[in-house]
Design a protein around this motif. Structure first.
Motif, PDB file in Angstrom:
ATOM      1  N   SER A  52      49.306  64.990  34.883  1.00 11.21           N
ATOM      2  CA  SER A  52      48.275  63.990  35.126  1.00 11.21           C
ATOM      3  C   SER A  52      47.587  63.441  33.891  1.00 11.21           C
ATOM      4  CB  SER A  52      47.193  64.593  36.037  1.00 11.21           C
ATOM      5  OG  SER A  52      46.563  65.701  35.409  1.00 11.21           O
ATOM      6  N   ALA A  53      47.724  64.097  32.737  1.00 13.01           N
ATOM      7  CA  ALA A  53      46.912  63.700  31.587  1.00 13.01           C
ATOM      8  C   ALA A  53      47.719  63.146  30.426  1.00 13.01           C
ATOM      9  CB  ALA A  53      46.069  64.896  31.113  1.00 13.01           C
ATOM     10  N   LEU A  54      48.800  63.796  30.033  1.00 10.16           N
ATOM     11  CA  LEU A  54      49.532  63.348  28.855  1.00 10.16           C
ATOM     12  C   LEU A  54      50.060  61.927  29.049  1.00 10.16           C
ATOM     13  CD1 LEU A  54      51.623  66.414  27.621  1.00 10.16           C
ATOM     14  CD2 LEU A  54      49.638  65.357  26.534  1.00 10.16           C
ATOM     15  N   MET A  61      40.721  53.326  35.144  1.00 16.87           N
ATOM     16  CA  MET A  61      40.849  53.628  36.574  1.00 16.87           C
ATOM     17  C   MET A  61      42.122  54.442  36.828  1.00 16.87           C
ATOM     18  SD  MET A  61      38.505  52.234  38.706  1.00 16.87           S
ATOM     19  CE  MET A  61      37.352  50.875  38.894  1.00 16.87           C
ATOM     20  N   HIS A  62      43.200  54.018  36.198  1.00 20.77           N
ATOM     21  CA  HIS A  62      44.483  54.712  36.349  1.00 20.77           C
ATOM     22  C   HIS A  62      44.339  56.183  35.976  1.00 20.77           C
ATOM     23  CE1 HIS A  62      49.038  54.899  35.497  1.00 20.77           C
ATOM     24  NE2 HIS A  62      48.564  56.072  35.093  1.00 20.77           N
ATOM     25  N   ARG A  63      43.793  56.443  34.798  1.00 21.25           N
ATOM     26  CA  ARG A  63      43.734  57.834  34.329  1.00 21.25           C
ATOM     27  C   ARG A  63      42.803  58.676  35.186  1.00 21.25           C
ATOM     28  NH1 ARG A  63      47.596  59.676  33.074  1.00 21.25           N
ATOM     29  NH2 ARG A  63      48.011  57.903  31.703  1.00 21.25           N
ATOM     30  N   VAL A  64      41.684  58.107  35.616  1.00 19.13           N
ATOM     31  CA  VAL A  64      40.760  58.843  36.483  1.00 19.13           C
ATOM     32  C   VAL A  64      41.428  59.172  37.815  1.00 19.13           C
ATOM     33  CG1 VAL A  64      38.620  58.654  37.815  1.00 19.13           C
ATOM     34  CG2 VAL A  64      38.648  57.982  35.406  1.00 19.13           C
ATOM     35  N   ALA A  65      42.155  58.209  38.379  1.00 19.43           N
ATOM     36  CA  ALA A  65      42.817  58.434  39.665  1.00 19.43           C
ATOM     37  C   ALA A  65      43.850  59.554  39.565  1.00 19.43           C
ATOM     38  CB  ALA A  65      43.479  57.147  40.149  1.00 19.43           C
TER      39      ALA A  65
END
Length: 484
Positions: A154-156, A421-425
């Protein structure tokens, strides 16, 4: 009555899915219950709303499920995953057993290998290292989870995980959305997880608790367990039943040949996003024949498709002699993509029906009214739905199908970068999805021969608490400095 129908349908879906009923049956049944109690036409919602939502999901993302499962199967049958695991074991050894397991899992999953394939290989590796280091076997699942199911999912930036691809059509983003924030979140998850596992290992040594005797490592039994199969189908992109098909090479490739396809996935992905797609004349996408659509809506998915296809070709070329039954391996990889794709699509269909019901306006108003602004409400909605469904991909897609357009409108009005928004989702969906009923958790415990009672607390700390801390950090930094 309509809100009661939504809640009852959701309770039916969650309760029976936890008892290993097939989501392919439960999702339309739950949707029909919700429609019935809302006074809406049931058959119309099934054939038009439900199937329409499921079909849109498959149209957008089935190529990623297909290529991802195929790549994972070929990596396994060529011996590449085993080669990477052995390299990490040899180089780091028992003195750094936890770190070796975490880094091996991170390397293969960041390169695009499916979770279940990684579980199958990493569990025996972890058992050998933990036994030699006399580390409690109950920490094995948490170490594997930290490396495979947290920051690389989810993060990299650039990860080809399906969870990182899902927001792209909704927000017009790429797999490398908010790369700086993603790296910060990944560092938080990794450091917190390693700290927790190191703390748990030290505490066990002080109490004189060692490996704990014989442990049943049962990947074959897990692959054949129908309960594991049903639960895992919505949580990962590989059908466990296909692990026994094909033929794994007895000869392992050299480490450079094992790692190269993983590097190709990331390198080609970035090249497509940064250099190739922006230079192409894609004005034709605005024609009715193609949707109409746009590069921002499809570019991210196209980049991952090309990256995985290129990596598969490189993998086959490097391991031609090791893939002794290439057709069977490819068939198994392709077949392994179908059940997970259809299961998640069914969850999306259920979400589409719920979003179409009049009572959903109450839910939408409550979500958008959460204090803290759209970033917080987006995080809460993806968290809650991923927790309820036990699926990061399913929960996030339901949230974005229902509210994605609204969040994009708010992003435009408030000057929020869609990449943020993408990264938070994505990070939000990868937190509470790891509750005890999550299919990946159930699968991993079965593969490791462990129980919830023994190992779940450590899994929750590295997969949920660490991810929540990273999510809060991303929201705060994104609010203060924007996307970077």
């Amino acid at each position: 009555m309509g809100l009661l129908g939504i809640l009852l349908g959701l309770a039916l879906l969650i309760g029976l899915a936890y008892r290993s009923w097939s989501v392919l049956l439960l999702a339309p049944l739950a949707a029909l219950v919700a429609a019935l109690l809302s006074g809406e036409p049931m058959l119309a919602h099934w054939t038009e709303t439900f199937m329409g939502g499921a079909a849109r999901f498959l149209a957008q993302f089935f190529p990623l499920f297909l290529l991802g499962a195929l790549f994972g199967k070929l990596m396994d049958d060529s011996g590449s995953v085993q080669s990477i695991a052995r390299f990490m074991s040899t180089r780091l050894g028992p003195r750094h057993a936890v770190l070796a397991v975490v880094l091996a899992g991170a390397m293969v999953t960041y390169g695009g290998v499916s979770l279940f394939v990684a579980f199958f290989v990493l569990a025996p590796m972890a058992q050998a290292l933990f036994r030699d280091a006399d580390i409690p076997h109950r920490l094995m699942p948490a170490a594997i989870v930290l490396g495979t199911s947290t920051f690389t999912m989810s993060a990299l930036p650039g990860t080809p995980a399906i969870q990182n691809a899902i927001p792209m059509p909704f927000f017009g983003t790429t797999p490398f959305a908010a790369p700086g924030l993603g790296l910060i979140a990944a560092a938080i998850m990794l450091m917190f997880g390693l700290w927790w596992l190191g703390r748990a290992e030290a505490a066990a040594r002080r109490r004189g608790i060692g490996f704990g005797g014989p442990v049943r490592i049962a990947p074959d039994q897990a692959a054949d367990d129908p309960n594991v199969r049903e639960r895992s189908a919505t949580a990962q992109s590989f059908d466990p039943a296909e692990m026994r098909h094909g033929h794994r090479s007895d000869e392992l490739p050299p480490i450079w040949a094992a790692v190269l396809p993983l590097i190709v996935v990331i390198a080609v992905n970035l090249t497509m996003i940064a250099l190739v797609l922006p230079r192409l004349d894609l004005a034709f996408l605005g024609e009715d024949q193609w949707g109409p659509t746009s590069l921002s809506a499809v570019g991210g998915v196209w980049a991952v498709i090309v990256a995985l296809m290129t990596a598969i070709l490189v993998l086959i070329a490097l391991n031609w002699k090791r893939l002794t039954n290439l057709r069977e391996s490819m068939d198994a990889g392709a077949n392994a993509s179908v059940l997970p794709a259809l299961s998640v699509a069914s969850l999306v269909g259920f979400g589409a029906v719920v979003a179409a019901l009049p009572a959903f306006e109450m839910v939408r108003d409550w979500v958008l009214g959460i204090d803290g602004g759209p970033l917080v409400s987006l995080a809460v909605s993806t968290n809650v739905l991923a927790a309820l469904t036990g699926s990061a991909s399913g929960g996030m897609t339901i949230a974005l199908e229902a509210l994605g357009a609204t969040y994009m409108q708010l992003a435009g009005e408030l000057g929020i970068d869609p990449a943020l928004m993408h990264r938070v989702a994505v990070i939000g969906a990868g937190t509470l999805d790891s509750l005890p009923h999550n299919g990946a958790v159930v699968t991993l415990l079965a593969v490791c021969g462990a129980t919830h009672r023994e190992s779940y607390l450590d899994i929750a700390m590295v997969a949920i608490v660490g991810a929540l801390i990273a999510l809060v950090a991303v929201i705060i930094l994104g609010t203060l400095f924007g996307s970077f």
